[in-house]
Design a protein around this motif. Structure first.
Motif, PDB file in Angstrom:
ATOM      1  N   ALA A 126       5.514   5.090   1.777  1.00 25.96           N
ATOM      2  CA  ALA A 126       5.971   6.142   2.683  1.00 25.96           C
ATOM      3  C   ALA A 126       6.982   5.588   3.682  1.00 25.96           C
ATOM      4  O   ALA A 126       7.994   6.238   3.990  1.00 25.96           O
ATOM      5  CB  ALA A 126       4.778   6.767   3.397  1.00 25.96           C
ATOM      6  N   GLY A 127       6.743   4.379   4.165  1.00 26.07           N
ATOM      7  CA  GLY A 127       7.640   3.771   5.147  1.00 26.07           C
ATOM      8  C   GLY A 127       8.993   3.428   4.536  1.00 26.07           C
ATOM      9  O   GLY A 127      10.033   3.580   5.179  1.00 26.07           O
ATOM     10  N   THR A 128       8.978   2.958   3.289  1.00 20.99           N
ATOM     11  CA  THR A 128      10.237   2.604   2.634  1.00 20.99           C
ATOM     12  C   THR A 128      11.071   3.851   2.356  1.00 20.99           C
ATOM     13  O   THR A 128      12.295   3.851   2.541  1.00 20.99           O
ATOM     14  CB  THR A 128       9.944   1.841   1.326  1.00 20.99           C
TER      15      THR A 128
ATOM     16  N   PHE B  62       4.785  -0.303  -5.456  1.00 19.78           N
ATOM     17  CA  PHE B  62       5.131   1.115  -5.549  1.00 19.78           C
ATOM     18  C   PHE B  62       6.474   1.247  -6.243  1.00 19.78           C
ATOM     19  O   PHE B  62       7.234   0.273  -6.376  1.00 19.78           O
ATOM     20  CB  PHE B  62       5.153   1.793  -4.174  1.00 19.78           C
TER      21      PHE B  62
ATOM     22  N   PRO C  30       7.571  -2.467   4.477  1.00 17.77           N
ATOM     23  CA  PRO C  30       7.222  -3.834   4.111  1.00 17.77           C
ATOM     24  C   PRO C  30       8.415  -4.746   4.354  1.00 17.77           C
ATOM     25  O   PRO C  30       9.565  -4.338   4.206  1.00 17.77           O
ATOM     26  CB  PRO C  30       6.908  -3.741   2.615  1.00 17.77           C
TER      27      PRO C  30
ATOM     28  N   ARG D 286      -7.056  -1.191   0.022  1.00 19.03           N
ATOM     29  CA  ARG D 286      -5.985  -1.990  -0.576  1.00 19.03           C
ATOM     30  C   ARG D 286      -4.862  -1.096  -1.116  1.00 19.03           C
ATOM     31  O   ARG D 286      -3.701  -1.478  -1.106  1.00 19.03           O
ATOM     32  CB  ARG D 286      -6.549  -2.860  -1.720  1.00 19.03           C
ATOM     33  N   VAL D 287      -5.228   0.091  -1.597  1.00 22.73           N
ATOM     34  CA  VAL D 287      -4.209   0.979  -2.170  1.00 22.73           C
ATOM     35  C   VAL D 287      -3.583   1.870  -1.098  1.00 22.73           C
ATOM     36  O   VAL D 287      -2.372   2.086  -1.093  1.00 22.73           O
ATOM     37  CB  VAL D 287      -4.821   1.843  -3.300  1.00 22.73           C
TER      38      VAL D 287
ATOM     39  N   ILE E   6      -1.729   9.214   6.092  1.00 17.91           N
ATOM     40  CA  ILE E   6      -1.843   7.810   5.680  1.00 17.91           C
ATOM     41  C   ILE E   6      -0.942   6.893   6.512  1.00 17.91           C
ATOM     42  O   ILE E   6      -1.253   5.737   6.755  1.00 17.91           O
ATOM     43  CB  ILE E   6      -1.554   7.678   4.164  1.00 17.91           C
ATOM     44  N   GLY E   7       0.161   7.441   7.003  1.00 14.93           N
ATOM     45  CA  GLY E   7       1.023   6.638   7.860  1.00 14.93           C
ATOM     46  C   GLY E   7       2.154   5.984   7.097  1.00 14.93           C
ATOM     47  O   GLY E   7       2.192   6.028   5.860  1.00 14.93           O
ATOM     48  N   LYS E   8       3.097   5.411   7.840  1.00 17.13           N
ATOM     49  CA  LYS E   8       4.277   4.811   7.238  1.00 17.13           C
ATOM     50  C   LYS E   8       4.513   3.442   7.839  1.00 17.13           C
ATOM     51  O   LYS E   8       4.429   3.271   9.051  1.00 17.13           O
ATOM     52  CB  LYS E   8       5.517   5.683   7.523  1.00 17.13           C
ATOM     53  N   ARG E   9       4.779   2.472   6.989  1.00 19.70           N
ATOM     54  CA  ARG E   9       5.190   1.182   7.520  1.00 19.70           C
ATOM     55  C   ARG E   9       6.174   0.590   6.518  1.00 19.70           C
ATOM     56  O   ARG E   9       6.109   0.875   5.313  1.00 19.70           O
ATOM     57  CB  ARG E   9       3.981   0.267   7.738  1.00 19.70           C
TER      58      ARG E   9
ATOM     59  N   THR F 233       0.829  -1.204   0.000  1.00 10.03           N
ATOM     60  CA  THR F 233       0.000   0.000   0.000  1.00 10.03           C
ATOM     61  C   THR F 233       0.860   1.250   0.000  1.00 10.03           C
ATOM     62  O   THR F 233       2.083   1.180   0.102  1.00 10.03           O
ATOM     63  CB  THR F 233      -0.905   0.056   1.245  1.00 10.03           C
ATOM     64  N   PHE F 234       0.153   2.372  -0.091  1.00 16.87           N
ATOM     65  CA  PHE F 234       0.815   3.673  -0.048  1.00 16.87           C
ATOM     66  C   PHE F 234       1.598   3.845   1.253  1.00 16.87           C
ATOM     67  O   PHE F 234       2.640   4.508   1.275  1.00 16.87           O
ATOM     68  CB  PHE F 234      -0.262   4.764  -0.178  1.00 16.87           C
ATOM     69  N   ALA F 235       1.133   3.242   2.333  1.00 20.80           N
ATOM     70  CA  ALA F 235       1.848   3.350   3.610  1.00 20.80           C
ATOM     71  C   ALA F 235       3.195   2.633   3.523  1.00 20.80           C
ATOM     72  O   ALA F 235       4.182   3.067   4.125  1.00 20.80           O
ATOM     73  CB  ALA F 235       1.010   2.752   4.738  1.00 20.80           C
ATOM     74  N   ASP F 236       3.253   1.537   2.751  1.00 19.26           N
ATOM     75  CA  ASP F 236       4.527   0.840   2.566  1.00 19.26           C
ATOM     76  C   ASP F 236       5.504   1.717   1.787  1.00 19.26           C
ATOM     77  O   ASP F 236       6.710   1.720   2.052  1.00 19.26           O
ATOM     78  CB  ASP F 236       4.304  -0.466   1.800  1.00 19.26           C
TER      79      ASP F 236
END
Lengths: 345, 786
Positions: A242-244, A311, B485, B417-418, B480-483, A237-240
């Motif tokens: 931003a996190g990366t 992404f 993967p 999902r997005v 949206i936040g950050k994580r 997702t978009f959060a992944d």
């Protein structure tokens, strides 16, 4: 016979005295060796006296004289050893004195300088970036620099005559049909190539040379370098994204740097963003673009957008090297002037 | 795209804090390039009348001007401009004024004559970008007053936005205001519309001959027009937005475009009121408003006067000069249209004519915005034409194949999902409806979905993810936040990449610097380097001809770098490059390959030999050294081809003296090239350990005289073969030419180390091997030297 003994004793005393004196005054180890041979050698003075022992008939006398000779031998040997040690010290001192070298003179000599070569700043930065991404679990992908229209544009959601193609000033190869072969304007075509070739999931960065029809100036070159990242997996997702970006920022720049995403537009990602890096002093660096891989791009790569998501991000390497090393003018970086190249170990 | 705060505030009350607004714009993806405060009155500037001017014989670049600022006292100023004359009313910055750029106006003199102030241009006062000299006002302007007051200039804030391709709606203030209003969660303001009267006038007719190129064409006839100057507020807004005031009608037309992203055109209805939209005939011409006669292309869309089929406008790009309104125009035909975007771009590019209108049409305008645009046009005009009235309803023609409004089914699950954001339907609807998307919850479905109708001003939105992007923008990227993967693969370099890095280290260890010449060559560079130039790719649109050929060899680039460094008297020039070459292949794409090239100035082939040995040893690469195959561009008697079977791995040697001369290099240059696409791809097998031999070894030295025509390698091979399995190593440790040896030969001394795996060599063993070696050498013409 007493007179025999006493005369022999007197002779021995004389030999010993003479030998000790000779040793004491021996100027070199060679002279010392000669003096020792004269006293103790096979045909030396002491050997001659020793030979007279056999002629002595009185056992006591013979024993007494024998002991005297032994003492004399010991005294002479000791004196010789002492003198040798003295002489050796003197000679070593002399040798050391003679052998003086100026080490700085040697260090300054051209023959002492096995100069190590220098890697180009762009290569140095590329390797550093690659290493950071490897640490984050990415592989490195590469692709051709001369590309087809399909990989450079069409597969990236820019069909022929798509207005967004004008976002890049493209250099075209004289080919048939005209426009079908280009110098890649970005590293993004590699995204499509690895989607087609590598089975997902994909975690990859793609560094490489790219081309734009830009007149060279202090901040632009027609040939420069980008690094592109692509992640394709389930439930990305978009959060992944931003996190990366954040993880990369801290791994590459330092833990006191942070990142932010701002909405933007690229044909091959949606939602799209620009990403900025915040320095510890609160100022921002505009670094690059990123976004969720557009469904059309996944399809062009042969992946089902309902099964996979991902992404992508990308930014310039040259500018990063320029900032890191305080290079004022990008053109210097490509001058190939050894005075410039030599500055960066 | 420039937007003015004052206009934004007419559409939504976005407040006055420019920093808050700029942050909001950036958050929404409408990137603010710059913020400029305009229209700030400059204290100390007053209107003044020019009494007389005079040139000074010793100062030809400046003029002496005497002015009166209303107090009857004559002031003298020097002026660099020449556009003023006696009786003109101008802007005088009096002594003590601080100009917007920070300059202080002081009593300064030229040639000993003081200047009591400065006459100002529009740019100097921040009143537009007119570069025509100093500002000149109407002759009846009062003297001694602030020109800012006189012109009703008000402080305003100008945002310069770097708009992305997907936001055509933001090419008008309305679109920007709509996004801001949704962001601040405030309502849009209802437009104050002038209630124009109705009147009877000439009708209008429209014939869209090419409805594949024109989705909609409308004409509103408007009467009660009196052409004249615009009100000051119109002029100052246009100035701030980078356009010049022409007259009240053209200004109203332009302002409607800037506010509503609705390019439009006003024709004199007495000249044209029946319209035909067709493509140009080949070689047809039109003189556009800028006075340029344009030869048209059959794909250029035209707006024609149906009465005589003459072109009155280049559709979507620029109007024609002949149908332009004049001072005597009283009835207008106002055109508002929507053309197909891409062809407008092609036409604009073909004619090198990117206008404000074409920039908007090529992105897409709202085909449903006719009514609003007419209302706004009439409202602006009503300030100067109070009798303005509409002659009937607008005539609207649409292409027969009208695209239906775009409807998209949006799944809430897809949003999650997005974006990994879970929104309920009301939150999603709230976001989307605030920016004009009509939403209906589709409750019949199993999964929760929303039926979304895309507004006519958002042609960029066609699929579900377009809506999700809109939601993300207005929800806020930061929220949206950050994580991170967890990577499903192992991060690593490929074997090729590892070996490339190893090679780089070896090259650095050899003291060689990495260069990065341009991959673009000048035509003839390859020929100059003695290389084949027939298989090159050429750039169709190079920046300069000198950079139009794609390299097929790294050598010319490095040779140029060597010449450059020699000319700067560099001491040590030892360069390498790892890069791609692009020889033409059998397919559309070239046979691209990665190469290494190493060139060292003031070095002969022995330098290249050392480099090759080190690289081959480090990377475990083997190659045949074929001196009989002289590589192109290299010294014919000091070079060799590195090969393996039929595969050429590279070249080794010195640059051909003729090539050196052609490049202007006056020293030897060693050269080593290796095809890395081949050798780095090879996977080196891990070396297997051998038992250490505990038996004594013996060395024998053998000197042979060998003709120059035979290679040392051939002799070494013969010796190696003759010595057999007892040979541990063989080393060429001396080469001698001179007295005692023929001029066409040399003496080569090899040292052979012999050892048996499980026994001690006897004198006779050694003698036997020695004899075999001498015999084998003799067979290839090497005579033992006594």
């Amino acid at each position: 016979m007493a007179s025999d003994t006493s005369s022999s004793s007197a002779a021995l005393s004389a030999v010993v005295a003479g030998a000790l004196a000779a040793m004491k005054s021996a100027p070199t180890t060679d002279a010392l060796k000669a003096a020792l041979a004269q006293a103790l050698g096979k045909k030396g003075e002491l050997s001659i006296l020793k030979a007279s022992l056999g002629k002595m008939t009185d056992a006591d006398e013979r024993r007494e004289f024998g002991q005297l000779i032994n003492s004399a031998t010991e005294a002479i040997t000791a004196a010789s050893n002492e003198r040798r040690s003295e002489l050796e010290n003197v000679e070593r001192d002399a040798q050391i004195g003679r052998e003086r070298l100026d080490v700085t003179e040697l260090l300054l000599a051209p023959s002492a300088t096995q100069r190590r070569g220098r890697m180009h700043l762009v290569t140095q930065s590329t390797e550093r970036l690659e290493d950071v991404f490897i640490g984050l679990g990415f592989q490195i992908a590469e692709g051709p620099e001369v590309e087809s229209d399909f990989y450079n544009f069409e597969a990236l959601n820019m069909p022929p005559s798509h207005p967004a193609r004008s976002m890049w000033d493209t250099l075209f190869i004289d080919a048939d049909p005209q426009g079908s072969v280009v110098l890649r304007t970005h590293t993004s075509p590699v995204q499509i190539r690895i989607m087609q070739e590598w089975p997902p999931p994909i975690y990859a960065v793609m560094p490489g040379r790219v081309f734009r029809r830009d007149t060279p100036d202090a901040t632009h070159m027609p040939v420069f370098h980008q690094i592109e990242g692509l992640v394709i997996d389930k439930n990305i997702t978009f959060a992944d994204l931003a996190g990366t970006i954040e993880a990369f920022t801290q791994a590459f720049f330092g833990s006191d740097f942070t990142s932010r995403l701002r909405p933007s537009y690229f044909p091959f990602t949606e939602p799209s963003a620009e990403f900025d890096i915040r320095r510890p002093d609160g100022t921002w660096i505009e670094l690059g673009g990123c976004g969720m891989v557009h469904p059309s791009v996944l399809q062009a790569g042969g992946l089902d957008p309902q099964e996979w998501s991902g992404f992508a991000f990308g930014f310039g390497i040259d500018r990063m090297a320029k900032e890191r090393h305080g290079v004022g003018d990008l053109r210097d970086m490509y001058s190939n002037d050894v005075r410039f190249l030599g500055q960066f170990t | 795209m420039k937007v003015l705060l004052s206009i934004l505030r007419e559409y939504a009350d976005v407040g006055e804090d420019q920093d808050v607004i700029a942050t909001a714009l950036n958050t929404l993806g409408l990137a603010v390039e710059s913020i400029e405060v305009v229209g700030t009155a400059v204290e100390g500037v007053v209107t003044a009348r020019v009494l007389r001017t005079q040139k000074h014989p010793e100062a030809d670049r400046v003029t002496r001007v005497w002015v009166d600022s209303g107090d009857g006292i004559e002031k003298h100023v020097w002026c660099g401009a020449t556009n003023m004359k006696e009786n003109d009313v101008v802007a005088l910055a009096t002594i003590g004024t601080t100009m917007p750029d920070g300059r202080d106006i002081a009593r300064r003199g030229i040639l000993g004559i003081d200047s009591e102030g400065m006459l100002c241009s529009a740019i100097e006062l921040g009143l537009g970008d007119d570069t025509g000299g100093i500002m000149i006002f109407a002759p009846d302007t009062a003297l001694g007053i602030s020109p800012f007051t006189m012109l009703e200039i008000e402080r305003d804030v100008l945002f310069d936005l770097d708009l992305t391709r997907n936001r055509p709606d933001c090419w008008g203030h309305l679109g920007v205001a709509r996004d801001l209003a949704a962001h601040f969660q405030i309502p849009m303001r209802q437009a104050q519309t002038f209630a124009a009267g109705k009147s009877v006038g000439p009708g209008a007719s429209i014939d869209i001959a090419r409805d594949d190129r024109c989705a909609m064409f409308s004409v509103q006839v408007i009467s009660g027009i009196k052409v004249g100057p615009s009100p000051n507020w119109v002029v100052s807004r246009l100035n701030a937005l980078g356009m010049r005031s022409i007259n009240n009608v053209v200004d109203a037309s332009n302002l409607v475009m800037l506010e509503l992203n609705q390019p439009n055109h006003a024709y004199d209805a007495d000249v044209v009121n029946s319209f035909r939209i067709r493509c140009a005939h080949e070689k047809e011409t039109i003189v556009t408003l800028d006075g340029v006669k344009r030869i048209l292309h059959a794909d250029d869309l035209l707006i024609c006067n149906a009465a005589d089929d003459s072109a009155v406008g280049l559709a979507g790009v620029m109007g024609g000069l002949e149908s332009e309104i004049t001072d005597s125009t009283t009835v207008l035909a106002l055109e508002i249209a929507a053309f197909v975007a891409d062809p407008i771009r092609f036409t604009a590019n073909r004619h090198g004519l990117r206008s404000e209108a074409s920039a908007r049409f090529e992105r897409g305008v709202d085909p449903e915005g006719v009514r609003g645009a007419i209302d706004r046009f009439v409202t602006i005009l009503s300030h100067t034409c109070p009798l303005v009235s509409l002659c009937g309803e607008p005539v609207v023609a649409r292409a027969t194949n009208q695209a239906n409004p775009v409807a998209i089914e949006l799944r809430l699950s897809e949003i999650e999902r997005v974006l990994s954001v879970r929104l309920d339907s009301s939150s999603a609807i709230q976001i989307l409806s605030a920016i004009g998307f009509n939403c209906v919850v589709n409750s019949g479905n199993r999964a929760e979905t929303i039926d979304v109708q895309v507004p006519s001003w958002r042609p960029d939105c066609t699929i579900e993810v377009d809506l999700i992007e809109e939601i993300a923008r207005h929800y806020g990227y930061e929220k949206i936040g950050k994580r991170v993967p967890k990577s499903a693969v192992h991060g690593r370099l490929s074997v090729f990449q590892q070996r490339r890095r190893q090679l780089r280290r070896v090259l650095l260890g050899l003291g060689l610097d990495e260069a990065m010449p341009s991959p673009f060559l000048s035509p003839g560079d390859l020929t100059l380097a003695g290389l084949n130039e027939s298989d090159v790719l050429v750039i169709a649109n190079p920046l300069v001809t000198e950079e139009s050929v794609l390299r097929t060899s790294l050598r010319p680039g490095l040779l140029n770098a060597i010449r450059y460094n020699l000319s700067h008297r560099a001491q040590r020039i030892a360069l390498w490059e790892i890069g791609h070459v692009y020889p033409r292949g059998s397919q559309a794409l070239p046979d691209e390959a990665e190469m290494l090239c190493v060139l060292v100035a003031h070095a002969d082939v022995s330098e290249a030999a050392k480099q090759w040995n080190t690289i081959a040893d480090s990377l475990g690469i083997g190659a045949n050294i074929e001196q009989s195959r002289v590589p192109d561009g290299l010294h014919p008697t000091r070079s060799a081809t590195l090969s393996r079977g039929k595969t050429v791995l590279g070249v080794i040697g010195e640059i051909d003296p003729g090539v050196l001369a052609a490049f202007g290099i006056d020293c030897r240059v060693s050269c080593l090239e290796i095809n890395l696409s081949t050798v780095l791809a090879e996977m080196a097998q891990p070396a297997q350990a051998k038992d250490l031999n505990r038996f004594p070894s013996s060395d024998i030295d053998l000197s042979f005289v060998l003709e120059d025509s035979s290679t040392a390698l051939s002799l070494q091979r013969a010796l190696r073969q003759a010595a057999g399995s007892q040979l541990v190593s063989i080393e060429l440790f001396d080469v001698y030419r001179g007295t005692g040896v023929d001029a066409s030969a040399r003496s080569l001394t090899f040292r052979l180390r012999l050892q048996m795996p499980a026994d001690t060599l006897t004198e006779s063993d050694i003698a036997g091997i020695r004899d075999k070696c001498i015999g084998a050498a003799l067979k290839i013409g090497a005579v033992l030297r006594s």
